[in-house]
Enzyme design. Structure first.
Site: not given
Length: 492
Positions: A256, A308, A311, A317
Site C-alpha cells: 500500500e 470511497e 469512509k 479518507e
C-alpha cells in the site's frame, strides 16, 4: 541481419512501451456508489495499465469478475480468522470455499493473512500469525495449489528506526515473530509485504523529498548513499532491518502506498497526488531500484482504486482514489492506456485553505510509526486517516518533564461528553484494542473522560506522537505528566 536486428529492437521498444506504467492497485469497497465488479474488471483490463489488484477481503463477486483477465489478485483473510487457520482442516476448508471455486480462471497470486496484524493485533493474534501462515501454505499444497504465495502486509509501525535508511531496525518486541516470518518467506519464496507511506512523513521541509520532486537529496552518512525520495528511504530501511536479522535477500512488496487528492489542508491536493503517484509509477517500473537495492523492480500497489464516500473520519479518507465511482480519472497518474506519457493534473479541485471541523482526529504520523487501517462496515478494512497539516497543534499542559521527554495525550477538561464519546467511537473504529476500557479491565472507569483519555493516548502513541495527533477536533491536549493510575498504565 541489420534489418532483423532493427525489427527486434522495434519489437522490444513496443513491448516496453506497453508495460512501462504497469502497476498494482488496492480495490477498496467502502462506498455506496461504486460500479459492479464486472464493469470494474473490464475497465481495468481494457482501459488501464493496472496489472495487479489487491483486495481487503475475499469478496466472491470481485474475485469472479477478474476471471480470464490475466490480472493478478491478492485476496485477504480477515484478521479475526487467523487463529483458526492454525488448524490444517480449517485452512483447507477456507481454501475450498474462497479459492478453488475461482482458481485458476481468476489469477490469484497472493493470499494475505490479515492486514497489519503486528501493529494492531493482541498478543494471541500476533503469536498465531506465523503458525497460521505455515499451515495455510501446507493446506494450499495439499489442495494441489503450488503457485499461490502466502504473506501478510505490515505497517511501518514494525520499525524502531528508519533514518538514515541503513540504520533501519525492527522493534525489539516484534523481532522474534518477524524472524520466523522472514524465514518462512525465504523458504517458500513468498514476499515480505510492507505499507510505505511517505505521506505519513510529510512536513513542509520534506515535501519535495516525499513527492519525488527535485530536492537537495538526503545523505546517509553511514553508507555514503544519497536518497532523492522518501519512498526509497523507507524501502531501504525495511531492507536494512531484515538484513540485520539475517534476511537481506527476501523479496519486498510495497503493498500500500498513495496520496490523497483532497482534504481540509493543502498537503492533500491534486498536484501532490499527481506528483507522488505519477512519479512513483515511473520510478518503480524503471527497474532502477533503491540505493541499497539497485536494479530491483518492486511490485507496488497504489492505494486506492476509487474514492470511497462511506469512509469515516476526515475528508482525506474519501479522496485516495485514482478514479471517481463513474470510472473517470480524478487526475492523470499515468495509468490510463492513452496517457502513457506521464502524469498531469486532472480537473482542478477546490481545496479548502482553512481546516473544517473533522469528524474525528486529524492524524499525521511519522514514517517509522504509521497507523494501521481501521475496520469499515461489515469488517472490511478502511484506510486510516492520513496526515494533514493542522492549523493549530494541541496545546501542551503544564507539568514537569521528568520522564525522559515522554509525552501523553489526554482529554481537555472542558471537552464535552459528546465529543469524548465521539473520540472513543472513532479510535475504536481504527483498530485500537478497546477491551482495556471495558468493565473489569484495568483501565475501566465510570468517568468517560478517563476512558477517552486512555484511548486518545493509545491513538496518539501509535500515530507518530506528534502534537497534532492529539488534536481530536480541539478536545485533546498534550501532557508531560504521566496520567497512568493504579494498574492502568498509559503507553509512551
Amino acid at each position: 541481419m541489420a534489418t532483423a536486428k532493427l525489427l527486434l529492437s522495434l519489437l522490444l521498444l513496443v513491448q516496453l512501451a506497453a508495460t512501462a506504467y504497469s502497476i498494482g492497485v488496492n480495490y477498496g469497497t467502502l462506498a455506496d456508489n461504486l460500479p459492479p465488479p464486472a464493469k470494474v474488471a473490464d475497465f481495468i483490463k481494457t482501459q488501464t495499465n493496472i496489472d495487479a489488484v489487491k483486495l481487503f477481503d475475499a469478496n466472491p463477486d470481485i474475485i469472479k469478475a477478474f476471471a480470464n483477465t490475466n490480472i493478478s489478485l491478492t485476496i485477504t483473510v480477515p484478521n479475526g480468522e487467523i487463529p483458526s487457520l492454525k488448524n490444517l482442516q480449517t485452512a483447507r476448508r477456507w481454501i475450498t470455499d474462497h479459492v478453488k471455486p475461482f482458481y485458476p480462471a481468476s489469477k490469484i497470486k497472493y493470499i494475505a493473512l490479515g492486514n497489519e496484524v503486528l501493529h494492531w493485533g493482541d498478543d494471541a493474534l500476533k503469536s498465531s500469525l506465523v503458525p497460521a501462515m505455515e499451515t495455510f501454505h501446507s493446506a494450499l499444497a495439499q489442495e494441489g495449489i503450488k503457485d499461490i504465495k502466502v504473506s501478510t502486509p505490515h505497517s511501518l509501525g514494525i520499525m524502531l528506526s528508519s533514518e538514515p535508511p541503513s540504520t533501519g531496525r525492527f522493534r525489539p518486541e516484534v523481532i522474534p515473530i518477524l524472524t520466523q516470518m522472514l524465514k518462512f518467506c525465504t523458504q517458500t519464496k513468498s514476499p515480505f509485504m510492507v505499507n510505505p507511506y511517505p505521506y505519513f512523513g510529510w512536513s513542509p521541509e520534506k515535501e519535495n523529498y516525499a513527492l519525488f520532486r527535485p530536492n537537495q537529496d538526503v545523505h546517509d552518512t553511514v553508507t555514503g548513499k544519497f536518497y532523492t525520495n522518501m519512498f526509497d528511504g523507507l524501502m531501504d530501511a525495511v531492507y536494512s532491518a531484515a538484513k540485520a536479522i539475517g534476511f537481506g535477500d527476501v523479496d519486498l512488496i510495497a503493498a500500500e502506498t498513495g496520496w490523497p487528492s483532497a482534504c481540509e489542508f493543502p498537503v492533500c491536493s491534486v498536484q501532490n497526488a499527481v506528483d507522488y503517484n505519477g512519479n512513483l509509477i515511473k520510478h518503480v517500473q524503471s527497474g532502477k531500484g533503491t540505493p541499497l537495492m539497485p536494479n530491483r523492480k518492486f511490485e507496488t500497489y497504489i492505494f486506492a482504486l476509487f474514492n470511497e464516500n462511506q469512509k469515516p473520519g476526515p475528508s482525506a479518507e474519501k479522496n485516495w482514489g485514482l478514479f471517481k465511482p463513474d470510472m473517470t480519472p480524478v487526475y492523470n497518474a499515468g495509468v490510463m492506456r492513452n496517457q502513457q506519457g506521464g502524469a498531469t493534473p486532472g480537473p482542478t479541485m477546490q481545496i479548502p485553505t482553512q481546516p473544517s471541523t473533522p469528524a474525528g482526529p486529524t492524524t499525521p504520523a511519522g514514517p517509522t510509526t504509521p497507523a494501521a487501517p481501521k475496520k469499515g462496515k461489515k469488517g472490511k478494512p478502511a484506510k486510516q486517516p492520513k496526515p494533514s497539516k493542522p492549523a493549530t497543534p494541541a496545546t501542551p499542559t503544564a507539568g514537569g518533564n521528568n520522564n525522559g521527554g515522554k509525552k501523553w495525550c489526554v482529554a481537555k477538561p472542558a471537552a464535552s461528553n459528546q465529543a469524548l464519546q465521539s473520540n472513543i467511537d472513532y479510535v475504536c473504529g481504527t483498530g485500537v484494542d478497546c477491551k482495556s476500557i471495558q468493565p473489569g479491565s484495568a483501565c475501566f472507569d465510570n468517568d468517560i473522560r478517563a476512558r477517552a483519555s486512555y484511548l486518545m493516548n493509545a491513538y496518539y502513541q501509535a500515530n507518530g506522537r506528534h502534537d497534532f495527533n492529539c488534536d481530536f477536533s480541539g478536545s485533546g491536549q498534550i501532557t508531560t505528566t504521566d496520567p497512568s493510575r493504579g494498574l492502568c498504565k498509559y503507553n509512551a
